[in-house]
Scaffold this active site. Sequence first.
Site, PDB file in Angstrom:
ATOM      1  N   THR A  38       2.399 -44.127  97.913  1.00  0.00           N
ATOM      2  CA  THR A  38       2.833 -45.329  98.618  1.00  0.00           C
ATOM      3  C   THR A  38       4.248 -45.690  98.202  1.00  0.00           C
ATOM      4  O   THR A  38       4.565 -45.723  97.008  1.00  0.00           O
ATOM      5  CB  THR A  38       1.868 -46.498  98.295  1.00  0.00           C
ATOM      6  OG1 THR A  38       0.570 -46.119  98.716  1.00  0.00           O
ATOM      7  CG2 THR A  38       2.294 -47.764  98.994  1.00  0.00           C
ATOM      8  N   GLY A  95      14.891 -40.320  88.405  1.00  0.00           N
ATOM      9  CA  GLY A  95      15.620 -39.067  88.229  1.00  0.00           C
ATOM     10  C   GLY A  95      14.724 -37.938  87.739  1.00  0.00           C
ATOM     11  O   GLY A  95      14.852 -36.793  88.183  1.00  0.00           O
ATOM     12  N   THR A  96      13.831 -38.243  86.820  1.00  0.00           N
ATOM     13  CA  THR A  96      12.964 -37.198  86.271  1.00  0.00           C
ATOM     14  C   THR A  96      12.115 -36.573  87.368  1.00  0.00           C
ATOM     15  O   THR A  96      11.992 -35.340  87.461  1.00  0.00           O
ATOM     16  CB  THR A  96      12.055 -37.783  85.167  1.00  0.00           C
ATOM     17  OG1 THR A  96      12.892 -38.332  84.142  1.00  0.00           O
ATOM     18  CG2 THR A  96      11.154 -36.729  84.573  1.00  0.00           C
ATOM     19  N   CYS A 148      16.256 -40.150  75.989  1.00  0.00           N
ATOM     20  CA  CYS A 148      14.963 -39.473  75.993  1.00  0.00           C
ATOM     21  C   CYS A 148      14.766 -38.656  74.716  1.00  0.00           C
ATOM     22  O   CYS A 148      13.644 -38.368  74.360  1.00  0.00           O
ATOM     23  CB  CYS A 148      14.857 -38.576  77.214  1.00  0.00           C
ATOM     24  SG  CYS A 148      15.413 -39.383  78.700  1.00  0.00           S
ATOM     25  N   GLY A 189      17.705 -45.002  90.168  1.00  0.00           N
ATOM     26  CA  GLY A 189      18.072 -46.398  90.387  1.00  0.00           C
ATOM     27  C   GLY A 189      18.654 -47.092  89.168  1.00  0.00           C
ATOM     28  O   GLY A 189      19.670 -47.786  89.245  1.00  0.00           O
ATOM     29  N   HIS A 190      18.016 -46.895  87.997  1.00  0.00           N
ATOM     30  CA  HIS A 190      18.388 -47.738  86.851  1.00  0.00           C
ATOM     31  C   HIS A 190      19.681 -47.308  86.173  1.00  0.00           C
ATOM     32  O   HIS A 190      20.126 -47.970  85.238  1.00  0.00           O
ATOM     33  CB  HIS A 190      17.242 -47.834  85.842  1.00  0.00           C
ATOM     34  CG  HIS A 190      16.974 -46.604  85.022  1.00  0.00           C
ATOM     35  ND1 HIS A 190      17.219 -46.558  83.673  1.00  0.00           N
ATOM     36  CD2 HIS A 190      16.478 -45.396  85.350  1.00  0.00           C
ATOM     37  CE1 HIS A 190      16.857 -45.374  83.200  1.00  0.00           C
ATOM     38  NE2 HIS A 190      16.411 -44.643  84.202  1.00  0.00           N
ATOM     39  N   ASN A 233      25.067 -36.404  80.673  1.00  0.00           N
ATOM     40  CA  ASN A 233      24.683 -37.724  80.182  1.00  0.00           C
ATOM     41  C   ASN A 233      25.112 -37.958  78.738  1.00  0.00           C
ATOM     42  O   ASN A 233      25.260 -39.094  78.314  1.00  0.00           O
ATOM     43  CB  ASN A 233      23.171 -37.923  80.301  1.00  0.00           C
ATOM     44  CG  ASN A 233      22.385 -36.755  79.763  1.00  0.00           C
ATOM     45  OD1 ASN A 233      22.501 -35.643  80.262  1.00  0.00           O
ATOM     46  ND2 ASN A 233      21.611 -36.979  78.729  1.00  0.00           N
TER      47      ASN A 233
HETATM   48  C1  LIG Z   1      21.388 -36.711  83.679  1.00  0.00           C
HETATM   49  C2  LIG Z   1      20.049 -37.375  83.742  1.00  0.00           C
HETATM   50  N1  LIG Z   1      19.088 -36.843  84.503  1.00  0.00           N
HETATM   51  C3  LIG Z   1      17.873 -37.396  84.620  1.00  0.00           C
HETATM   52  C4  LIG Z   1      17.551 -38.553  83.935  1.00  0.00           C
HETATM   53  C5  LIG Z   1      16.192 -39.143  84.092  1.00  0.00           C
HETATM   54  O1  LIG Z   1      16.230 -40.217  85.022  1.00  0.00           O
HETATM   55  P1  LIG Z   1      15.063 -41.321  85.027  1.00  0.00           P
HETATM   56  O2  LIG Z   1      15.239 -42.139  83.791  1.00  0.00           O
HETATM   57  O3  LIG Z   1      15.294 -42.102  86.295  1.00  0.00           O
HETATM   58  O4  LIG Z   1      13.768 -40.593  85.070  1.00  0.00           O
HETATM   59  C6  LIG Z   1      18.513 -39.133  83.092  1.00  0.00           C
HETATM   60  C7  LIG Z   1      18.178 -40.322  82.267  1.00  0.00           C
HETATM   61  O5  LIG Z   1      18.578 -40.444  81.125  1.00  0.00           O
HETATM   62  C8  LIG Z   1      19.797 -38.543  83.009  1.00  0.00           C
HETATM   63  O6  LIG Z   1      20.754 -39.068  82.244  1.00  0.00           O
END
Ligand SMILES: Cc1ncc(COP(=O)(O)O)c(C=O)c1O
Length: 408
Positions: free
Chosen positions: A260, A85-86, A350, A223-224, A174
């Site tokens: 890759t 996601g990041t 985070c 994914g996670h 989140n």
């Molecule tokens: C709303 C949101 N965006 C982005 C992320 C980041 O995703 P990733 O952990 O796959 O980098 C998170 C993870 O906590 C999230 O909750």
Amino acid sequence: MSYSGSAGGSPDQAQGHLVYLDHAATTPMLPDAIAVMTRELAQLGNPSSLHNAGRRARRVVEESRELVAECYGARPSEVIFTSGGTEADNLAVKGLYWARRDGDRRRSRVLVTAVEHHAVLDPAQWLAGHEAAQVGLLPVDRTGLLTPDVLRAAIEAGPGPETGALISVMWANNEVGTIQPVAGLAAVAREYQIPFHTDAVQAAGPLPVSFAAAGVDALSLSGHKIGGPVGVGALLLARGAEPVPVLHGGGQERDVRSGTLDAPAIAAFAAAAQIVVKHREEEAARLAALRDDLIGRVRAAVPDAILNGAPPGPGRLPGNAHFSFPGCEGDALLMLLDAKEIACSTGSACTAGVAQPSHVLLAMGAGEARARGSLRFSLGATSTLADVAAVAEVIGEVVDRARRAGRA
Ligand SMILES: Cc1ncc(COP(=O)(O)O)c(C=O)c1O
């Protein structure tokens, strides 16, 4: 393929120790996703190689791309695999900003809500500091909601819609679980011809997420958060939305994201997506019932607990219960619960561990003390009534202890 009946769970859970209520931080991999990943890890081949092994790996990636596209209402060609996601958020925010600004130097305005995840907020702030972007924080109401009217007013209030480079609004928050009216917001952005990105990382499991129906230009997935592995995700990108790459190299993924491709992780991500989407409705109803039970029992034990975010119902993620406990420090509550083998969070994983009030709660109008005294319980595939009962049993005593510690 199976779902919650045989959902993974950690070894600790299997031993019956851990009450895991931090699914928004990461949720256990689904058994079928583990099986797919394990199978693919034993295979050889770079999906970009032309030999037989490479072509096999490429087939795995392309079949996974079709599955992810089908699950989230996109075309396969619109799926760009990323490391999570990041990375998807960074590619959308920086990449789309650069592409817009390169086409027209006036386009330097970026609008994001004040409650975005740091994976959106920080690249936006980085653009402000390094690339002269004009970043505006879109206000939300006391439940964390941004309405299309407020977005329209913010666009109109600026230096002119023709300066719009990008709008980014998360599908679901989140921390407090508030769901945004993404399709309505994207429609406003479209009127002004400003590209619209949504971070759907938290929405993609429990909500019906359709890229096409939402009418957005870019959408982030991870994914996670849905029962797949950590370290893989995707940015869904409409045709015509061509971000400047953040990563340069081998030209994979439409030349937008070099590197890759991780075929085993991609295959497991796709398998998880297929399972969660298939079981979404009944699982969302199950989680909402558990969540409502949890809210009721916490309120009974701690009558002055404040539920943050939207009321339980269609405006809130089914697995999210987020409280402020007046007179407590969130970190103290978290550690006291941890000592009782209950895992939850003070907000986003985070930022947990850094003793700062939640930017999300502050943006929703909560004072510092209320923002610091908050706790998020997030439910997922392995959550049961026993987990809710475990919290109910100890929360009153834990809050009392945290209050006494705060006064000492
Ligand atoms: C709303 C949101 N965006 C982005 C992320 C980041 O995703 P990733 O952990 O796959 O980098 C998170 C993870 O906590 C999230 O909750």
